[in-house]
Design an enzyme around this catalytic site. Structure first.
Site, PDB file in Angstrom:
ATOM      1  CB  CYS A  55     -21.906  27.464  -8.556  1.00  0.00           C
ATOM      2  SG  CYS A  55     -21.438  25.941  -9.401  1.00  0.00           S
ATOM      3  CB  CYS A  57     -18.847  24.488 -11.323  1.00  0.00           C
ATOM      4  SG  CYS A  57     -18.962  23.014 -10.316  1.00  0.00           S
TER       5      CYS A  57
END
Length: 71
Positions: A55, A57
């Protein structure tokens, strides 16, 4: 130092990955398409550089160790 943009093939692969994930999990992507595009590009970039869709993020102190942990 900025990473080069991922290939169109990797982006398309991650778009399918995200769509399948949403369908299976009952979740949806961000309502702002630019945010979703940034996440897909980040996933594609990680696939190209690390071999796994980490990910974009999240912060990983050691991305290579995280890839090994998830394998």
């Amino acid at each position: 130092m900025a990473q080069p943009d991922p290939s169109q093939k990797s982006i398309e692969k991650m778009q399918k990955f995200v769509a399948n994930y949403c369908a299976k999990s009952g979740t949806v992507t961000h309502p702002d398409p630019e945010v979703t595009e940034a996440v897909v590009k980040g996933l594609a970039s990680h696939v190209e550089t690390l071999g796994r869709p980490l990910c974009p993020c999240r912060f990983y102190p050691d991305k290579q160790a995280e890839v090994q942990y998830r394998t």
